[in-house]
Design a protein around this motif. Structure first.
Motif, mmCIF file in Angstrom:
data_model
loop_
_atom_site.group_PDB
_atom_site.id
_atom_site.type_symbol
_atom_site.label_atom_id
_atom_site.label_comp_id
_atom_site.label_asym_id
_atom_site.label_seq_id
_atom_site.Cartn_x
_atom_site.Cartn_y
_atom_site.Cartn_z
ATOM 1 N N THR A 10 -8.230 -23.582 80.211
ATOM 2 C CA THR A 10 -8.533 -23.138 81.569
ATOM 3 C C THR A 10 -8.445 -21.622 81.688
ATOM 4 N N ILE A 11 -7.355 -21.051 81.160
ATOM 5 C CA ILE A 11 -7.179 -19.594 81.226
ATOM 6 C C ILE A 11 -8.257 -18.890 80.424
ATOM 7 N N LEU A 12 -8.551 -19.425 79.237
ATOM 8 C CA LEU A 12 -9.582 -18.805 78.405
ATOM 9 C C LEU A 12 -10.951 -18.899 79.064
ATOM 10 N N ALA A 13 -11.251 -20.035 79.688
ATOM 11 C CA ALA A 13 -12.546 -20.199 80.341
ATOM 12 C C ALA A 13 -12.740 -19.156 81.446
ATOM 13 N N ALA A 18 -15.602 -14.125 82.994
ATOM 14 C CA ALA A 18 -15.548 -12.738 83.449
ATOM 15 C C ALA A 18 -16.230 -11.793 82.462
ATOM 16 N N VAL A 19 -16.075 -12.051 81.176
ATOM 17 C CA VAL A 19 -16.573 -11.119 80.150
ATOM 18 C C VAL A 19 -17.990 -11.456 79.711
ATOM 19 N N ALA A 20 -18.295 -12.744 79.612
ATOM 20 C CA ALA A 20 -19.619 -13.194 79.171
ATOM 21 C C ALA A 20 -20.084 -14.302 80.102
ATOM 22 N N PRO A 21 -20.550 -13.963 81.289
ATOM 23 C CA PRO A 21 -20.874 -14.983 82.302
ATOM 24 C C PRO A 21 -21.841 -16.050 81.824
#
Length: 293
Positions: A10-13, A18-21
């Motif tokens: 969840t945190i990674l997603a 944010a970085v690679a929409p």
């Protein structure tokens, strides 16, 4: 710099969105890893959408290493054998590279032509060790630290000998004295990968596709980067092939004695850390095959 709050899909997603929409709604498979007490190792990788690798951290010490890798890869963009960076950020801290199909060198080294493999590894190392590479990297990330300051640096011979049981110290003590003598005079430093073992190389058959894990890039003598090569595969063929091609490409001599001195310290350090018997016979065979008495 803002590292992630933890290691969870969840945190990674959230960070990926944010970085690679464009990758935000795809599958994420975090690599299984041992639980580490030391925050230095609070980092991991995940496969995103089956096509990309996301590297992330959830502590400041691990984040500093990942930020260093992002800076190095950005500085060396376009060089051969490097991962293709798809997206990167320091807020949140995340590195996304294209996943390259292939296998670890450890899995295929017994079946490939070691001379051909050595030629490709020499080409990678020749570019990495070039003075122009140091200028590019230090312009981007600032002065590089010595490899001796990094967590992958092998222990000193004094530390190694203190960790041995009394009945283990005979031949090893003599070898450690020899290693200290071989490394007594420093050599000019170059940019080194500093952790170039087989699992940090991705091969497709006998073709080197990419080298990964640039967190430890630092300064050391060229021989430092070859310390894992003796014993990778049958005998010392990969080491001698890489050395031969490296010298042809660069015109610079490599000292096999210095490579083996670093190899000795690395192998003994790994063995004492992981436990188990010392590989005395294997080390002796490698020294003998190289003609080192």
């Amino acid at each position: 710099m803002r590292w992630l709050a933890g290691c969870s899909p969840t945190i990674l997603a959230q960070a990926v969105r944010a970085v690679a929409p464009a990758l935000g709604g795809t599958s994420i498979e975090i690599r299984e890893r041992a639980v580490e007490d030391d925050p230095l190792w609070w980092s991991s990788t995940a496969v995103v959408d089956g096509r990309f690798i996301a590297k992330f951290a959830w502590s400041r010490p691990a984040a500093l290493r990942l930020a260093h890798e992002i800076g190095v890869l950005t500085a060396l963009a376009g060089e051969p054998f490097l991962p293709e960076v798809v997206a990167s950020s320091t807020d949140p801290l995340l590195l996304v590279t294209r996943r390259e199909p292939g296998t670890s060198l450890f899995e295929i080294v017994d079946s490939i032509d070691r001379d051909r493999a050595g030629r490709q590894l020499a080409a990678f190392l020749a570019r990495l060790h070039d003075p122009a590479t140091r200028a590019r990297v230090e312009t981007a990330v600032g002065p590089l630290a010595a490899a001796s300051a990094g967590p992958q640096h092998p222990p000193s011979t004094q530390v190694l000998l203190e960790g041995l049981e009394p009945d283990q110290s005979g031949a090893v003590s003599r070898w450690c004295q020899w290693a200290d003598a071989a490394l007594a005079r420093p050599r000019p430093a170059v940019v080194v990968h500093a952790d170039l073992h087989g699992d940090n190389q991705i091969w497709a058959g006998d073709e080197l596709r990419i080298v990964v894990d640039f967190e430890n890039v630092s300064l050391a003598e060229p021989e430092y980067d070859l310390r894992a090569f003796p014993g990778t595969g049958p005998g010392v063929e990969l080491l001698t092939a890489t050395t031969r091609h490296y010298e042809r490409i660069t015109g610079r001599h490599l000292s096999i004695d210095r490579v083996m001195a670093w190899h000795l310290r690395t192998v003994l350090g790994d063995t004492l850390w992981r436990g188990g018997p010392l590989p005395i016979d294997d080390l002796a065979a490698r020294f003998a095959e190289l003609g080192i008495d």
